[in-house]
Design a protein around this motif. Structure first.
Motif, PDB file in Angstrom:
ATOM      1  N   VAL A  48       0.834  -1.205   0.000  1.00  0.00           N
ATOM      2  CA  VAL A  48       0.000   0.000   0.000  1.00  0.00           C
ATOM      3  C   VAL A  48       0.869   1.256   0.000  1.00  0.00           C
ATOM      4  O   VAL A  48       0.638   2.190  -0.779  1.00  0.00           O
ATOM      5  CB  VAL A  48      -0.947  -0.012   1.222  1.00  0.00           C
ATOM      6  CG1 VAL A  48      -1.571   1.362   1.439  1.00  0.00           C
ATOM      7  CG2 VAL A  48      -2.038  -1.050   1.036  1.00  0.00           C
ATOM      8  N   LEU A  49       1.877   1.313   0.869  1.00  0.00           N
ATOM      9  CA  LEU A  49       2.733   2.487   0.933  1.00  0.00           C
ATOM     10  C   LEU A  49       3.483   2.710  -0.375  1.00  0.00           C
ATOM     11  O   LEU A  49       3.629   3.844  -0.838  1.00  0.00           O
ATOM     12  CB  LEU A  49       3.722   2.347   2.089  1.00  0.00           C
ATOM     13  CG  LEU A  49       3.145   2.555   3.496  1.00  0.00           C
ATOM     14  CD1 LEU A  49       4.181   2.234   4.552  1.00  0.00           C
ATOM     15  CD2 LEU A  49       2.641   3.978   3.658  1.00  0.00           C
ATOM     16  N   THR A  50       3.966   1.632  -0.971  1.00  0.00           N
ATOM     17  CA  THR A  50       4.671   1.761  -2.249  1.00  0.00           C
ATOM     18  C   THR A  50       3.732   2.271  -3.340  1.00  0.00           C
ATOM     19  O   THR A  50       4.086   3.154  -4.133  1.00  0.00           O
ATOM     20  CB  THR A  50       5.274   0.412  -2.668  1.00  0.00           C
ATOM     21  OG1 THR A  50       6.098  -0.089  -1.605  1.00  0.00           O
ATOM     22  CG2 THR A  50       6.124   0.567  -3.922  1.00  0.00           C
ATOM     23  N   LEU A  51       2.514   1.738  -3.379  1.00  0.00           N
ATOM     24  CA  LEU A  51       1.552   2.157  -4.394  1.00  0.00           C
ATOM     25  C   LEU A  51       1.113   3.606  -4.195  1.00  0.00           C
ATOM     26  O   LEU A  51       0.886   4.329  -5.170  1.00  0.00           O
ATOM     27  CB  LEU A  51       0.326   1.245  -4.367  1.00  0.00           C
ATOM     28  CG  LEU A  51       0.532  -0.174  -4.913  1.00  0.00           C
ATOM     29  CD1 LEU A  51      -0.733  -0.992  -4.740  1.00  0.00           C
ATOM     30  CD2 LEU A  51       0.931  -0.149  -6.383  1.00  0.00           C
ATOM     31  N   VAL A  52       0.999   4.048  -2.954  1.00  0.00           N
ATOM     32  CA  VAL A  52       0.636   5.447  -2.693  1.00  0.00           C
ATOM     33  C   VAL A  52       1.681   6.375  -3.315  1.00  0.00           C
ATOM     34  O   VAL A  52       1.339   7.369  -3.976  1.00  0.00           O
ATOM     35  CB  VAL A  52       0.501   5.704  -1.183  1.00  0.00           C
ATOM     36  CG1 VAL A  52       0.427   7.200  -0.897  1.00  0.00           C
ATOM     37  CG2 VAL A  52      -0.742   5.022  -0.644  1.00  0.00           C
ATOM     38  N   GLY A  53       2.948   6.055  -3.090  1.00  0.00           N
ATOM     39  CA  GLY A  53       4.004   6.873  -3.684  1.00  0.00           C
ATOM     40  C   GLY A  53       3.970   6.856  -5.201  1.00  0.00           C
ATOM     41  O   GLY A  53       4.039   7.906  -5.854  1.00  0.00           O
ATOM     42  N   LEU A  54       3.826   5.663  -5.796  1.00  0.00           N
ATOM     43  CA  LEU A  54       3.776   5.552  -7.259  1.00  0.00           C
ATOM     44  C   LEU A  54       2.540   6.253  -7.829  1.00  0.00           C
ATOM     45  O   LEU A  54       2.624   6.929  -8.865  1.00  0.00           O
ATOM     46  CB  LEU A  54       3.768   4.073  -7.660  1.00  0.00           C
ATOM     47  CG  LEU A  54       5.068   3.292  -7.423  1.00  0.00           C
ATOM     48  CD1 LEU A  54       4.853   1.808  -7.700  1.00  0.00           C
ATOM     49  CD2 LEU A  54       6.193   3.838  -8.308  1.00  0.00           C
ATOM     50  N   ASN A  55       1.394   6.106  -7.154  1.00  0.00           N
ATOM     51  CA  ASN A  55       0.163   6.751  -7.612  1.00  0.00           C
ATOM     52  C   ASN A  55       0.310   8.255  -7.719  1.00  0.00           C
ATOM     53  O   ASN A  55      -0.067   8.875  -8.720  1.00  0.00           O
ATOM     54  CB  ASN A  55      -0.991   6.433  -6.656  1.00  0.00           C
ATOM     55  CG  ASN A  55      -1.565   5.053  -6.877  1.00  0.00           C
ATOM     56  OD1 ASN A  55      -1.102   4.305  -7.730  1.00  0.00           O
ATOM     57  ND2 ASN A  55      -2.563   4.699  -6.104  1.00  0.00           N
ATOM     58  N   ASN A  56       0.861   8.860  -6.662  1.00  0.00           N
ATOM     59  CA  ASN A  56       0.954  10.316  -6.643  1.00  0.00           C
ATOM     60  C   ASN A  56       1.967  10.846  -7.643  1.00  0.00           C
ATOM     61  O   ASN A  56       1.724  11.849  -8.314  1.00  0.00           O
ATOM     62  CB  ASN A  56       1.288  10.792  -5.228  1.00  0.00           C
ATOM     63  CG  ASN A  56       0.126  10.602  -4.272  1.00  0.00           C
ATOM     64  OD1 ASN A  56      -1.021  10.842  -4.622  1.00  0.00           O
ATOM     65  ND2 ASN A  56       0.400  10.156  -3.073  1.00  0.00           N
ATOM     66  N   ILE A  57       3.095  10.163  -7.761  1.00  0.00           N
ATOM     67  CA  ILE A  57       4.101  10.589  -8.743  1.00  0.00           C
ATOM     68  C   ILE A  57       3.536  10.488 -10.150  1.00  0.00           C
ATOM     69  O   ILE A  57       3.634  11.425 -10.959  1.00  0.00           O
ATOM     70  CB  ILE A  57       5.383   9.744  -8.595  1.00  0.00           C
ATOM     71  CG1 ILE A  57       6.086  10.075  -7.276  1.00  0.00           C
ATOM     72  CG2 ILE A  57       6.327   9.992  -9.766  1.00  0.00           C
ATOM     73  CD1 ILE A  57       7.239   9.163  -6.955  1.00  0.00           C
ATOM     74  N   ALA A  58       2.900   9.349 -10.461  1.00  0.00           N
ATOM     75  CA  ALA A  58       2.328   9.155 -11.804  1.00  0.00           C
ATOM     76  C   ALA A  58       1.203  10.145 -12.074  1.00  0.00           C
ATOM     77  O   ALA A  58       1.078  10.670 -13.188  1.00  0.00           O
ATOM     78  CB  ALA A  58       1.821   7.723 -11.940  1.00  0.00           C
ATOM     79  N   SER A  59       0.368  10.422 -11.069  1.00  0.00           N
ATOM     80  CA  SER A  59      -0.742  11.349 -11.252  1.00  0.00           C
ATOM     81  C   SER A  59      -0.247  12.759 -11.546  1.00  0.00           C
ATOM     82  O   SER A  59      -0.768  13.439 -12.438  1.00  0.00           O
ATOM     83  CB  SER A  59      -1.623  11.344  -9.996  1.00  0.00           C
ATOM     84  OG  SER A  59      -2.754  12.166 -10.171  1.00  0.00           O
ATOM     85  N   ILE A  60       0.766  13.204 -10.814  1.00  0.00           N
ATOM     86  CA  ILE A  60       1.311  14.547 -11.033  1.00  0.00           C
ATOM     87  C   ILE A  60       1.946  14.660 -12.419  1.00  0.00           C
ATOM     88  O   ILE A  60       1.726  15.640 -13.152  1.00  0.00           O
ATOM     89  CB  ILE A  60       2.341  14.888  -9.939  1.00  0.00           C
ATOM     90  CG1 ILE A  60       1.642  14.999  -8.577  1.00  0.00           C
ATOM     91  CG2 ILE A  60       3.059  16.190 -10.250  1.00  0.00           C
ATOM     92  CD1 ILE A  60       2.596  15.068  -7.404  1.00  0.00           C
ATOM     93  N   LEU A  61       2.730  13.650 -12.802  1.00  0.00           N
ATOM     94  CA  LEU A  61       3.373  13.681 -14.118  1.00  0.00           C
ATOM     95  C   LEU A  61       2.343  13.630 -15.244  1.00  0.00           C
ATOM     96  O   LEU A  61       2.440  14.382 -16.228  1.00  0.00           O
ATOM     97  CB  LEU A  61       4.354  12.511 -14.244  1.00  0.00           C
ATOM     98  CG  LEU A  61       5.593  12.565 -13.329  1.00  0.00           C
ATOM     99  CD1 LEU A  61       6.413  11.284 -13.481  1.00  0.00           C
ATOM    100  CD2 LEU A  61       6.450  13.786 -13.649  1.00  0.00           C
ATOM    101  N   ALA A  62       1.338  12.753 -15.106  1.00  0.00           N
ATOM    102  CA  ALA A  62       0.307  12.646 -16.137  1.00  0.00           C
ATOM    103  C   ALA A  62      -0.500  13.939 -16.237  1.00  0.00           C
ATOM    104  O   ALA A  62      -0.855  14.377 -17.340  1.00  0.00           O
ATOM    105  CB  ALA A  62      -0.614  11.465 -15.838  1.00  0.00           C
ATOM    106  N   PHE A  63      -0.791  14.555 -15.101  1.00  0.00           N
ATOM    107  CA  PHE A  63      -1.534  15.815 -15.108  1.00  0.00           C
ATOM    108  C   PHE A  63      -0.728  16.909 -15.809  1.00  0.00           C
ATOM    109  O   PHE A  63      -1.283  17.715 -16.570  1.00  0.00           O
ATOM    110  CB  PHE A  63      -1.861  16.239 -13.683  1.00  0.00           C
ATOM    111  CG  PHE A  63      -2.639  17.524 -13.590  1.00  0.00           C
ATOM    112  CD1 PHE A  63      -4.016  17.525 -13.686  1.00  0.00           C
ATOM    113  CD2 PHE A  63      -1.987  18.737 -13.407  1.00  0.00           C
ATOM    114  CE1 PHE A  63      -4.739  18.701 -13.612  1.00  0.00           C
ATOM    115  CE2 PHE A  63      -2.701  19.924 -13.338  1.00  0.00           C
ATOM    116  CZ  PHE A  63      -4.079  19.906 -13.433  1.00  0.00           C
ATOM    117  N   THR A  64       0.576  16.953 -15.552  1.00  0.00           N
ATOM    118  CA  THR A  64       1.434  17.956 -16.199  1.00  0.00           C
ATOM    119  C   THR A  64       1.393  17.809 -17.708  1.00  0.00           C
ATOM    120  O   THR A  64       1.278  18.797 -18.447  1.00  0.00           O
ATOM    121  CB  THR A  64       2.881  17.812 -15.692  1.00  0.00           C
ATOM    122  OG1 THR A  64       2.896  17.930 -14.258  1.00  0.00           O
ATOM    123  CG2 THR A  64       3.784  18.882 -16.286  1.00  0.00           C
ATOM    124  N   VAL A  65       1.485  16.564 -18.190  1.00  0.00           N
ATOM    125  CA  VAL A  65       1.444  16.311 -19.636  1.00  0.00           C
ATOM    126  C   VAL A  65       0.069  16.658 -20.208  1.00  0.00           C
ATOM    127  O   VAL A  65      -0.038  17.315 -21.261  1.00  0.00           O
ATOM    128  CB  VAL A  65       1.798  14.835 -19.933  1.00  0.00           C
ATOM    129  CG1 VAL A  65       1.615  14.530 -21.418  1.00  0.00           C
ATOM    130  CG2 VAL A  65       3.227  14.533 -19.505  1.00  0.00           C
TER     131      VAL A  65
END
Length: 424
Positions: A173-190
């Protein structure tokens, strides 16, 4: 001048003493203390006071003044999440954790995008200037789908720490939380760059995506070298607190996203410093009060009135995101060949949503005033729901997975009652 800072000091007293009382009450009701902190902030904040026509204990002006403290606390929380990206952790999971994350986020984003786009296209028929009905629906679905993938790191981490959860589901869960937020921010920027354009072109896009990670990584490497010369735990605490402040300040100065810089800081620090276990223990001893401040301020910033503006678009977002996280957790875990425990219980533990989603919605409202304000209202209204339900869902998932010690579930009684304490 003597009373210039009285409202801020009063707010801090309300935050800490109220959190203490709210946390105890939450424990008595057998719900996560995080929920108690949020409700204390909600009760002391301006939103509820406005609805009840009462004076607010934490005024809007004070909330503005304390925003920096909340941002710093969130940076500390993200530093804790970034520690899950240690080499041994990623090596143990291998590519499976990336497959899990991609499957869960893709299904969540797809369900939210389809639901919200269909509601706008078929029912609301809201058209933004410069877009057709189909284009508006597509933009709404794409942006809300990306924001829906983000998970609140603070609520998830605090529930895990409160119940002393430990095991494969907790780590996942902790690993996925970190990956989720990083991916969400990068995808939103694009997505924002593609939909609305940017003066910096492709170079500006790359700077926004890579810049914060570079800042965090370089700062983490410098702190790692400095830590080699430090022996005392108190020095480690000062080093980490100063490093987090430096990363946040640099990112803000360069107009980059500090939410990407903080995990990068700890990722590099955790993998490059032999002193990291001692530094992590030092951080663990001092980071709880800032976390409490973050949650009470988050509760005070919740806007109850936005629930009335959710409408069909908001209902579609809440239902589709809930289904996406639960079913996405199952789908991603199966794709990554994980065990039954993670197939069943990781998804509910990813339901909480707050800081990252609110930040992305605020950026969207600034960059796209015509349609962003509507989407911001949807996100803010849904955050009220997910912040109150999310901690309970995390608790449910961890308990059902069998990773919470039985002693952590028992109600902890005070060493003496109120009357006994007064007598003493």
């Amino acid at each position: 001048m003597a009373w210039e800072f009285a409202p801020i000091l009063t707010a801090l007293a309300v935050i800490f003493l109220g959190a203490l009382a709210g946390g105890r009450l939450a424990s008595l009701l057998r719900v996560p203390q995080v929920s108690g902190y949020l409700l204390v902030g909600l009760a002391a904040g301006p939103s509820l006071a406005h609805l009840l026509h009462l004076p607010a204990l934490i005024t809007p002006d004070v909330l503005k003044d304390l925003r920096l403290l909340g941002d710093y606390a969130l940076a500390l929380i993200l530093v804790n999440i970034g520690g899950q990206f240690r080499t041994e952790t990623l090596r143990r999971f291998g590519r499976r954790i990336l497959i899990f994350s991609c499957g869960e986020m893709a299904l969540t984003a797809a369900l939210v995008a389809l639901a919200t786009a269909a509601v706008n296209y078929g029912v609301l028929r809201h058209v933004v200037p410069g877009f057709s009905l189909g284009g508006t629906s597509l933009a709404f679905g794409l942006l809300l789908g990306i924001i829906a993938a983000a998970t609140a790191p603070a609520a998830t981490l605090m529930v895990i720490r409160e119940y002393e959860a430990e095991g494969p589901v907790t780590t996942t869960v902790l690993t996925l939380v970190g990956l989720n937020n990083i991916a969400s921010i990068l995808a939103f920027t694009v997505a924002a760059h593609w939909l609305f354009g940017s003066a910096g072109g492709l170079g500006g896009l790359l700077l926004k995506m890579v810049g914060p990670i570079v800042i965090g990584a370089l700062t983490g490497f410098l702190l790692s070298a400095w830590a080699q010369r430090l022996e005392h735990a108190s020095e480690h605490k000062i080093l980490i607190l100063g490093g987090v402040g430096a990363v946040t300040a640099l990112a803000h100065t360069m107009r980059l996203d500090p939410l990407l810089a903080s995990p990068a800081l700890r990722m590099v620090l955790a993998n490059s410093s032999p002193r990291w276990p001692r530094m992590a223990e030092s951080l663990h001893q001092i980071d709880y009060p800032p976390h409490v401040v973050f949650f009470v301020l988050a509760g005070a910033n919740l806007h109850i009135e936005t629930l009335a503006h959710l409408g069909l678009l908001g209902v579609a977002y809440v239902l589709a995101r809930t289904a996406g996280k639960v079913l996405g957790g199952m789908f991603g875990a199966r794709l990554g060949s994980f065990d039954k425990q993670r197939i069943l219980y990781v998804g509910p533990a990813l339901l909480a949503q707050a800081g990252v989603a609110i930040g992305l919605a605020a950026v969207l409202a600034r960059r796209w005033p015509d349609g962003g304000h509507l989407l911001q209202s949807v996100v803010l209204g849904s955050v009220v729901i997910f912040e109150l339900v999310g901690p309970l869902a995390v608790r449910f998932g961890l308990i059902r997975a069998g990773e919470v010690p039985i002693l952590s579930l028992l109600r902890k009684r005070a060493p003496q009652g109120a009357l006994e304490g007064l007598h003493s």
